[in-house]
Design a protein around this motif. Structure first.
Motif, PDB file in Angstrom:
ATOM      1  N   GLY A  79      -7.084   0.236   4.748  1.00  0.00           N
ATOM      2  CA  GLY A  79      -7.170  -1.214   4.671  1.00  0.00           C
ATOM      3  C   GLY A  79      -6.820  -1.708   3.283  1.00  0.00           C
ATOM      4  N   LYS A  80      -6.866  -3.026   3.129  1.00  0.00           N
ATOM      5  CA  LYS A  80      -6.562  -3.665   1.846  1.00  0.00           C
ATOM      6  C   LYS A  80      -7.746  -3.531   0.901  1.00  0.00           C
ATOM      7  CE  LYS A  80      -2.950  -6.658   1.729  1.00  0.00           C
ATOM      8  NZ  LYS A  80      -2.003  -6.049   0.836  1.00  0.00           N
ATOM      9  N   TYR A  81      -7.443  -3.278  -0.375  1.00  0.00           N
ATOM     10  CA  TYR A  81      -8.464  -3.311  -1.411  1.00  0.00           C
ATOM     11  C   TYR A  81      -8.689  -4.766  -1.814  1.00  0.00           C
ATOM     12  CZ  TYR A  81      -7.357   1.680  -2.146  1.00  0.00           C
ATOM     13  OH  TYR A  81      -7.155   3.024  -1.997  1.00  0.00           O
ATOM     14  N   THR A  82      -9.848  -5.055  -2.365  1.00  0.00           N
ATOM     15  CA  THR A  82     -10.123  -6.385  -2.900  1.00  0.00           C
ATOM     16  C   THR A  82      -9.254  -6.640  -4.129  1.00  0.00           C
ATOM     17  OG1 THR A  82     -12.389  -6.265  -2.103  1.00  0.00           O
ATOM     18  CG2 THR A  82     -11.929  -7.900  -3.790  1.00  0.00           C
ATOM     19  N   ASN A  83      -9.043  -5.595  -4.926  1.00  0.00           N
ATOM     20  CA  ASN A  83      -8.230  -5.678  -6.143  1.00  0.00           C
ATOM     21  C   ASN A  83      -7.022  -4.768  -6.028  1.00  0.00           C
ATOM     22  OD1 ASN A  83     -10.149  -7.361  -7.649  1.00  0.00           O
ATOM     23  ND2 ASN A  83     -11.448  -5.545  -7.611  1.00  0.00           N
ATOM     24  N   GLU A  84      -6.107  -4.911  -6.972  1.00  0.00           N
ATOM     25  CA  GLU A  84      -4.945  -4.020  -7.071  1.00  0.00           C
ATOM     26  C   GLU A  84      -5.227  -3.055  -8.216  1.00  0.00           C
ATOM     27  OE1 GLU A  84      -0.577  -5.218  -6.358  1.00  0.00           O
ATOM     28  OE2 GLU A  84      -0.870  -5.335  -8.533  1.00  0.00           O
ATOM     29  N   TYR A  85      -4.862  -1.774  -8.046  1.00  0.00           N
ATOM     30  CA  TYR A  85      -5.176  -0.754  -9.038  1.00  0.00           C
ATOM     31  C   TYR A  85      -3.922  -0.041  -9.504  1.00  0.00           C
ATOM     32  CZ  TYR A  85      -9.804  -1.532  -7.129  1.00  0.00           C
ATOM     33  OH  TYR A  85     -10.967  -2.115  -6.701  1.00  0.00           O
ATOM     34  N   ASP A  86      -3.901   0.281 -10.806  1.00  0.00           N
ATOM     35  CA  ASP A  86      -2.844   1.108 -11.386  1.00  0.00           C
ATOM     36  C   ASP A  86      -3.174   2.564 -11.109  1.00  0.00           C
ATOM     37  OD1 ASP A  86      -0.697  -0.106 -12.588  1.00  0.00           O
ATOM     38  OD2 ASP A  86      -1.772  -0.516 -14.453  1.00  0.00           O
ATOM     39  N   TYR A  87      -2.199   3.293 -10.582  1.00  0.00           N
ATOM     40  CA  TYR A  87      -2.412   4.706 -10.315  1.00  0.00           C
ATOM     41  C   TYR A  87      -1.096   5.433 -10.552  1.00  0.00           C
ATOM     42  CZ  TYR A  87      -3.801   8.991  -7.895  1.00  0.00           C
ATOM     43  OH  TYR A  87      -4.083  10.304  -7.589  1.00  0.00           O
ATOM     44  N   HIS A  88      -1.012   6.171 -11.644  1.00  0.00           N
ATOM     45  CA  HIS A  88       0.193   6.920 -12.027  1.00  0.00           C
ATOM     46  C   HIS A  88       1.434   6.031 -12.042  1.00  0.00           C
ATOM     47  CE1 HIS A  88      -1.976  10.652 -12.127  1.00  0.00           C
ATOM     48  NE2 HIS A  88      -2.357  10.517 -10.871  1.00  0.00           N
ATOM     49  N   GLY A  89       1.294   4.841 -12.615  1.00  0.00           N
ATOM     50  CA  GLY A  89       2.427   3.936 -12.743  1.00  0.00           C
ATOM     51  C   GLY A  89       2.723   3.103 -11.516  1.00  0.00           C
ATOM     52  N   ASN A  90       1.978   3.296 -10.454  1.00  0.00           N
ATOM     53  CA  ASN A  90       2.159   2.505  -9.234  1.00  0.00           C
ATOM     54  C   ASN A  90       0.996   1.538  -9.075  1.00  0.00           C
ATOM     55  OD1 ASN A  90       4.508   3.932  -8.309  1.00  0.00           O
ATOM     56  ND2 ASN A  90       3.152   5.617  -7.748  1.00  0.00           N
ATOM     57  N   LYS A  91       1.264   0.431  -8.406  1.00  0.00           N
ATOM     58  CA  LYS A  91       0.217  -0.540  -8.084  1.00  0.00           C
ATOM     59  C   LYS A  91      -0.242  -0.272  -6.654  1.00  0.00           C
ATOM     60  CE  LYS A  91       0.552  -3.233 -11.788  1.00  0.00           C
ATOM     61  NZ  LYS A  91      -0.517  -3.310 -12.756  1.00  0.00           N
ATOM     62  N   LEU A  92      -1.521   0.006  -6.489  1.00  0.00           N
ATOM     63  CA  LEU A  92      -2.076   0.245  -5.157  1.00  0.00           C
ATOM     64  C   LEU A  92      -2.914  -0.956  -4.732  1.00  0.00           C
ATOM     65  CD1 LEU A  92      -3.307   3.963  -5.350  1.00  0.00           C
ATOM     66  CD2 LEU A  92      -1.158   3.084  -4.457  1.00  0.00           C
ATOM     67  N   SER A  93      -2.591  -1.510  -3.570  1.00  0.00           N
ATOM     68  CA  SER A  93      -3.356  -2.650  -3.056  1.00  0.00           C
ATOM     69  C   SER A  93      -4.043  -2.316  -1.729  1.00  0.00           C
ATOM     70  CB  SER A  93      -2.444  -3.859  -2.884  1.00  0.00           C
ATOM     71  OG  SER A  93      -1.391  -3.550  -1.994  1.00  0.00           O
ATOM     72  N   SER A  94      -3.816  -1.096  -1.230  1.00  0.00           N
ATOM     73  CA  SER A  94      -4.482  -0.660   0.000  1.00  0.00           C
ATOM     74  C   SER A  94      -4.621   0.854  -0.013  1.00  0.00           C
ATOM     75  CB  SER A  94      -3.694  -1.114   1.232  1.00  0.00           C
ATOM     76  OG  SER A  94      -2.439  -0.486   1.270  1.00  0.00           O
ATOM     77  N   GLY A  95      -5.505   1.321   0.849  1.00  0.00           N
ATOM     78  CA  GLY A  95      -5.728   2.760   0.926  1.00  0.00           C
ATOM     79  C   GLY A  95      -6.877   3.067   1.867  1.00  0.00           C
ATOM     80  N   VAL A  96      -7.420   4.257   1.727  1.00  0.00           N
ATOM     81  CA  VAL A  96      -8.481   4.728   2.617  1.00  0.00           C
ATOM     82  C   VAL A  96      -9.778   3.960   2.343  1.00  0.00           C
ATOM     83  CG1 VAL A  96      -9.870   6.731   3.294  1.00  0.00           C
ATOM     84  CG2 VAL A  96      -7.434   7.013   2.803  1.00  0.00           C
ATOM     85  N   LYS A  97     -10.357   3.413   3.408  1.00  0.00           N
ATOM     86  CA  LYS A  97     -11.616   2.665   3.324  1.00  0.00           C
ATOM     87  C   LYS A  97     -12.775   3.423   3.989  1.00  0.00           C
ATOM     88  CE  LYS A  97     -11.449  -1.330   2.217  1.00  0.00           C
ATOM     89  NZ  LYS A  97     -11.828  -1.912   0.959  1.00  0.00           N
ATOM     90  N   GLU A  98     -12.423   4.365   4.888  1.00  0.00           N
ATOM     91  CA  GLU A  98     -13.449   5.165   5.566  1.00  0.00           C
ATOM     92  C   GLU A  98     -12.846   6.500   5.974  1.00  0.00           C
ATOM     93  OE1 GLU A  98     -16.418   3.493   8.540  1.00  0.00           O
ATOM     94  OE2 GLU A  98     -15.187   4.732   9.857  1.00  0.00           O
ATOM     95  N   VAL A  99     -13.665   7.546   5.899  1.00  0.00           N
ATOM     96  CA  VAL A  99     -13.281   8.884   6.360  1.00  0.00           C
ATOM     97  C   VAL A  99     -14.298   9.309   7.412  1.00  0.00           C
ATOM     98  CG1 VAL A  99     -12.971  11.297   5.704  1.00  0.00           C
ATOM     99  CG2 VAL A  99     -12.272   9.497   4.118  1.00  0.00           C
ATOM    100  N   ALA A 100     -13.803   9.895   8.506  1.00  0.00           N
ATOM    101  CA  ALA A 100     -14.701  10.374   9.566  1.00  0.00           C
ATOM    102  C   ALA A 100     -14.301  11.777  10.002  1.00  0.00           C
ATOM    103  CB  ALA A 100     -14.659   9.424  10.758  1.00  0.00           C
TER     104      ALA A 100
END
Length: 172
Positions: A79-100
């Motif tokens: 899903g979408k993150y509330t914020n955008e994050y820098d990660y190895h030079g990339n901007k991440l705005s979504s990712g894993v929100k739950e693992v099952a």
């Protein structure tokens, strides 16, 4: 029954609920670093075998990768993150929100671990505790390890269903 035996029995009973919840193996981690979250599952639900573990990923935890587990299926909800994050030079705005993890069977009398690799962003506040709410589903019953203390309150293992937490340290 001796007075000493009664005191030992009372102490053992009082200590058992604190040891009965899902915990994180590593209790501290620095912001701005990788964190391997190892969730220890010490029992089932009132005697019933565990069949599913769901972990909610808190905001500010990115690059989540669950470790496969023999005999279990692993699924992620993105899903979408509330914020955008820098990660190895990339901007991440979504990712894993739950693992099952599901489809396996962990008997009540056995112990096991469920693992994710992640990155704790600089946006997280050092000298606080970050909580990972967990829902443990069993053949009969559900345990919700989701209690998070109010901001500024000390984490207590005395609650009925404390969420596992990691103390955040300043960036190295």
């Amino acid at each position: 029954m001796s007075k000493r035996f009664c005191l030992i029995l009372i102490a053992a009973c009082a200590a058992s609920p604190a040891a009965a919840h899902i915990t994180l193996e590593t209790k501290q981690a620095a912001v701005g670093s990788y964190y391997k979250a190892v969730f220890a599952v010490p029992h089932g639900c009132k005697g019933s075998p565990t069949t599913k573990i769901r972990v909610q990923i808190p905001e500010g935890v990115i690059a989540v990768k669950p470790m496969p587990k023999a005999g279990w299926s692993v699924d992620v909800v993105e899903g979408k993150y509330t914020n955008e994050y820098d990660y190895h030079g990339n901007k991440l705005s979504s990712g894993v929100k739950e693992v099952a993890w599901s489809g396996g069977k962990l008997p009540d009398h056995n112990y096991d671990e469920f693992v994710i690799s992640s990155f704790l962003t600089d946006s997280l506040k050092p000298n606080t505790t970050l909580y990972f709410p967990v829902v443990q589903e069993c053949e009969t019953g559900v345990s919700r390890w989701i209690e998070i203390p109010a901001e500024g309150a000390k984490h207590s293992h005395e609650g009925n269903s404390p969420a596992p937490g990691v103390k955040l340290l300043p960036k190295p």
